[in-house]
Design an enzyme around this catalytic site. Structure first.
Site, short mmCIF file in Angstrom:
data_model
loop_
_atom_site.label_atom_id
_atom_site.label_comp_id
_atom_site.label_asym_id
_atom_site.label_seq_id
_atom_site.Cartn_x
_atom_site.Cartn_y
_atom_site.Cartn_z
N PRO A 18 0.83 -1.27 0.07
CA PRO A 18 0.05 0.06 0.14
C PRO A 18 0.84 1.31 0.03
O PRO A 18 1.40 1.76 1.11
CB PRO A 18 -0.77 -0.24 1.27
CG PRO A 18 0.24 -0.87 2.37
CD PRO A 18 0.71 -1.88 1.17
N MET A 19 1.00 1.79 -1.15
CA MET A 19 2.13 3.00 -1.43
C MET A 19 1.41 4.18 -1.50
O MET A 19 0.92 4.68 -2.46
CB MET A 19 2.88 2.75 -2.41
CG MET A 19 3.93 1.32 -2.57
SD MET A 19 4.47 1.05 -4.16
CE MET A 19 2.92 0.55 -5.07
N HIS A 194 8.03 4.46 4.03
CA HIS A 194 8.28 4.65 5.55
C HIS A 194 8.57 3.22 6.38
O HIS A 194 8.16 2.31 5.95
CB HIS A 194 6.78 5.03 5.83
CG HIS A 194 6.19 6.11 5.69
ND1 HIS A 194 5.23 6.59 4.81
CD2 HIS A 194 6.26 7.20 6.40
CE1 HIS A 194 4.97 7.59 4.65
NE2 HIS A 194 5.64 8.42 5.69
N GLY A 232 10.60 -5.99 0.89
CA GLY A 232 11.69 -5.30 1.02
C GLY A 232 12.78 -5.68 0.06
O GLY A 232 13.28 -6.97 0.13
#
Length: 370
Positions: A18-19, A194, A232
């Site tokens: 969710p960007m 984040h 990641g």
């Protein structure tokens, strides 16, 4: 069929990250329609009034219309501690940091990122209405970044058949949520956006575990207690295969891999990153809290490098939310220089993206594990 697909009914164990600011409903729906799980970021919505709930209804309705009623979607909330309004010294320090760029910030000071935890604590009526809407929609997953709300609120979601995922960046965080979370998003240090640390937010205490090490340690310590989602640096099929097959993660979450898809083409970040890559001027990335007030991995542009070099770490700055709003107001006052002063979130491996594809094509390329 893996435990993840049994739990979610998803065709492939991949979640689109969710960007906020980049993700669109078109992207989320395209990923879901292609067999993955799309994500809708809700962390930037202000739920202190009914407008926030109306905005959420609109987003969910659009997703509904584009997926023919599918509920294979992840709704993501930020759950950091309530932020404190900045004092005059913090505001002056921020202005000094940006003085070189002559910031013309005239907008009223405000918190642009109000945590779901703050809504729960200080606006219980609005929180209750929001949770009713979420339950009524019935998404497959609700996830939390920067922590999580009360166990009572989490239990309410789980009783409605909704899976609850929480981000962890170290083993301490993963262990704490393992008793109640259905899934743990293990965010390695190479991830863009984040950094979701919440037990201790001090950079000097962050071990900075890579996704590989974090998944390995979590699997060894937690076993099969809960679903483990690697996140990641996962940019291609070889990385997906490594985490799913070699390390035994239950699923992967990919963000940067989708940032250049056609469904994100209206995003300033997407356009800037694509131009950077195609012109072979792509830069490295850096983890910093200077712009937003919470650490995030972004492209190390000349503007960002200059701020980092000139910043005196002894000077305190406004908290996250307030600092984020100040930056957005600064950017708005310099609209013609958004590319020059932009803050472009991306993972360490973003330079490996070599072509623009549709979300469906990108997902299919990640799924080829043979």
């Amino acid at each position: 069929m893996s435990l993840f697909t049994k739990s979610t009914g998803c065709g492939f164990p991949l979640i689109q990250a969710p960007m906020a600011g980049v993700s669109t409903i078109k992207l989320a729906s395209a990923v879901t329609n292609a067999g993955g799980i799309g994500s809708i970021p809700l962390g930037a919505i202000d739920y202190t009034s009914s407008k926030g709930i109306d905005q959420t209804k609109s987003l969910l309705s659009e997703f509904d219309s584009l997926t023919e009623g599918s509920r294979l979607v992840n709704l993501n909330f930020f759950a950091h501690e309530p932020q404190v309004e900045p004092n005059p010294t913090q505001l002056e320090n921020w202005r000094k940091l940006y003085a070189k760029y002559n910031p013309d910030v005239q907008a009223p000071l405000a918190n642009s990122n109000i945590s779901i935890k703050e809504i729960e604590q200080n606006h219980p009526e609005q929180f209750g209405k929001l949770w009713c809407e979420i339950e009524a929609f019935g998404p497959k997953i609700v996830s939390f970044h920067f922590g999580y709300p009360s166990l009572k609120s989490i239990d309410q979601l789980k009783k409605s058949g909704i899976l609850v995922f929480v981000t962890a960046t170290n083993i301490e965080e993963a262990t704490e949520v393992s008793d109640f979370a259905d899934g743990i998003v293990l965010q390695g240090y190479e991830a863009g956006g984040h950094r979701g640390t919440w037990l201790s937010t001090e950079a000097k205490l962050d071990e900075g575990l890579s996704t590989m090490v974090l998944v390995q340690q979590a699997r060894k310590i937690l076993g099969s207690k809960t679903l483990l989602i690697a996140s990641g640096g996962i940019i291609d099929k070889s990385a997906v295969k490594f985490f799913l097959v070699d390390l035994g993660a239950d699923a992967v979450q990919c963000g940067t891999a989708f940032i250049l898809t056609h469904e994100c083409e209206t995003s300033p970040s997407s356009q800037w990153l694509w131009n950077s890559i195609t012109l072979k001027e792509s830069l490295g990335t850096v983890m910093t809290d200077l712009i937003l007030g919470k650490r995030a991995r972004a492209v190390k542009t000349e503007f960002l490098s200059d701020l980092i070099h000139r910043h005196d770490i002894a000077n305190t700055l406004p908290d996250y939310g307030y600092r984020y709003k100040l930056y957005k107001d600064f950017l708005g006052a310099n609209a013609s220089l958004k590319s020059e002063y932009g803050f472009f979130l991306a993972g360490q491996n973003y330079k490996l993206l070599t072509e623009r594809l549709s979300a469906k094509e990108r997902l299919e390329s990640l799924m080829r594990l043979e």
